[in-house]
Design an enzyme around this catalytic site. Structure first.
Site, short mmCIF file in Angstrom:
data_model
loop_
_atom_site.label_atom_id
_atom_site.label_comp_id
_atom_site.label_asym_id
_atom_site.label_seq_id
_atom_site.Cartn_x
_atom_site.Cartn_y
_atom_site.Cartn_z
N GLY A 1 0.81 -1.49 0.13
CA GLY A 1 -0.33 -0.11 -0.12
C GLY A 1 0.46 1.01 0.15
O GLY A 1 0.49 1.81 0.55
N ASN B 1 2.10 2.66 -3.20
CA ASN B 1 1.27 4.20 -3.75
C ASN B 1 -0.29 4.65 -3.07
O ASN B 1 -0.65 5.32 -3.07
CB ASN B 1 1.06 3.39 -5.09
CG ASN B 1 1.91 3.02 -5.85
OD1 ASN B 1 2.41 4.38 -6.56
ND2 ASN B 1 2.92 2.28 -5.81
N LEU C 1 -7.74 -9.80 -11.90
CA LEU C 1 -8.39 -8.96 -13.21
C LEU C 1 -9.25 -8.24 -12.45
O LEU C 1 -10.41 -8.86 -12.17
CB LEU C 1 -7.94 -10.52 -14.08
CG LEU C 1 -9.37 -10.07 -15.68
CD1 LEU C 1 -7.85 -8.86 -15.91
CD2 LEU C 1 -8.76 -11.19 -16.56
N HIS D 1 1.48 0.10 -13.31
CA HIS D 1 2.52 -0.87 -13.92
C HIS D 1 4.07 -0.51 -13.52
O HIS D 1 4.36 0.55 -14.00
CB HIS D 1 1.54 -1.07 -15.47
CG HIS D 1 2.28 -3.23 -15.65
ND1 HIS D 1 1.43 -4.47 -15.36
CD2 HIS D 1 3.81 -3.02 -16.03
CE1 HIS D 1 2.56 -5.11 -14.74
NE2 HIS D 1 3.79 -4.88 -15.93
C1 GAR Z 1 3.16 -1.07 -7.54
O1 GAR Z 1 4.84 -1.59 -7.85
C2 GAR Z 1 2.45 -1.56 -8.58
O2 GAR Z 1 3.31 -0.96 -9.58
C3 GAR Z 1 3.24 -3.37 -9.00
O3 GAR Z 1 2.28 -3.78 -7.42
C4 GAR Z 1 3.06 -2.96 -6.41
C5 GAR Z 1 2.70 -2.55 -5.75
O4 GAR Z 1 3.21 -1.41 -4.44
N1 GAR Z 1 1.72 -3.86 -9.48
C6 GAR Z 1 1.12 -4.45 -10.09
O5 GAR Z 1 2.36 -5.06 -10.34
C7 GAR Z 1 0.31 -4.34 -10.71
N2 GAR Z 1 0.65 -5.63 -12.14
P1 GAR Z 1 2.64 -0.98 -3.26
O6 GAR Z 1 0.95 -2.32 -2.55
O7 GAR Z 1 3.68 -0.41 -2.20
O8 GAR Z 1 1.44 0.12 -3.60
#
Ligand code: GAR
Length: 195
Positions: free
Chosen positions: A12, A14, A87, A104
Site C-alpha cells: 500500500g 502507493n 483481473l 504497472h
Molecule cells: C507497485 O509496484 C505496482 O506497480 C505493482 O505492485 C506494486 C504495489 O506496491 N502493480 C502490479 O504489479 C500490477 N500488475 P505498493 O503496494 O507498495 O503500492
C-alpha cells in the site's frame, strides 16, 4: 466533491502517497480501499488515514455483482488500482468505462500480462538484459495491462542492477507520478462533464 476508490492487494505504499497527496484537498475524497488480501499492509495504512476498507473474496468478486453495484451506488468518479493483483471482472470494467486506472511497474507493452506483477516484472526485466525500465499508468480494459496508456516514465537499468535495485528505482517513479497523474485524470473527467 469527487470520489476515488482504490483497489490494492499489497503493502500500500502507493495508496499512502495518494492519500497524502489529496489529504488537504476539499474537492477530492478517497472514500474506500478495496482489497482481496486481509493480510495486506495497505489495511493498516488505510486505518492511519481513516479510510474505510472493504475486503472481498474471489467468489464475491467474480460470481456476484456486489462490488460493482456498491461502487455504482456510491457514485464513484474514479477507480484507482494500486498494486491490485486480480483481473477486473468484465461487468465492473463495463460499468466504469475510462474510469479505471492502473499502474504497472514496467514499460508496457513489454513485461505485462498475467503473472507479470511486482517482483516478477523486475526479474524479467533484468533477465532480458534491458537497459531501461519504468512505469506505465493506463486505463483498464478487460485484458491485463492492455488499456490505453496515459503516462510513462523511465529509469536506467545498469548492468550491475538486480531486481531489487530496479524495484527501488521504479518505486521512486511510482510515488513521484501516480498521485499527480490520478489528479490529472480527475480534472479531465470534469472537462468531459462540461462538454
Ligand atoms: C507497485 O509496484 C505496482 O506497480 C505493482 O505492485 C506494486 C504495489 O506496491 N502493480 C502490479 O504489479 C500490477 N500488475 P505498493 O503496494 O507498495 O503500492
Amino acid at each position: 466533491k469527487r470520489s476515488i476508490v482504490i483497489f490494492a492487494s499489497g503493502s500500500g505504499s502507493n495508496v499512502e502517497k495518494i492519500a497524502e497527496y489529496f489529504a488537504d484537498r476539499s474537492d477530492v475524497e478517497i472514500s474506500l480501499i478495496l482489497s482481496n488480501n486481509p493480510k495486506a499492509g495497505v489495511i493498516e495504512r488505510a486505518r492511519r488515514y481513516h479510510i474505510p476498507v472493504l475486503l472481498f473474496d474471489r467468489t464475491g468478486f467474480y460470481q456476484t455483482d456486489q462490488v460493482t453495484s456498491l461502487l455504482q451506488k456510491q457514485g464513484v468518479d474514479l477507480i484507482v488500482l494500486a498494486g491490485f493483483m486480480w483481473l477486473m471482472p468484465v461487468p465492473l470494467v463495463q460499468a466504469f468505462p475510462n474510469r479505471i486506472v492502473n499502474i504497472h511497474p514496467a514499460l508496457l507493452p513489454k513485461f505485462g500480462g498475467k503473472g507479470m506483477y511486482g517482483h516478477f516484472v523486475h526479474e524479467a526485466v533484468v533477465g532480458a538484459g534491458e537497459t531501461e525500465s519504468g512505469i506505465t499508468i493506463h486505463f483498464v480494459n478487460e485484458q491485463y495491462d492492455e488499456g490505453q496508456v496515459i503516462f510513462q516514465a523511465t529509469c536506467p537499468v545498469e548492468p550491475t542492477d538486480d531486481a531489487e535495485a530496479v524495484a527501488r528505482k521504479v518505486q521512486v517513479l511510482e510515488h513521484r507520478h501516480y498521485p499527480r497523474v490520478v489528479d490529472e485524470v480527475l480534472q479531465r473527467l470534469d472537462l468531459q462533464y462540461e462538454l
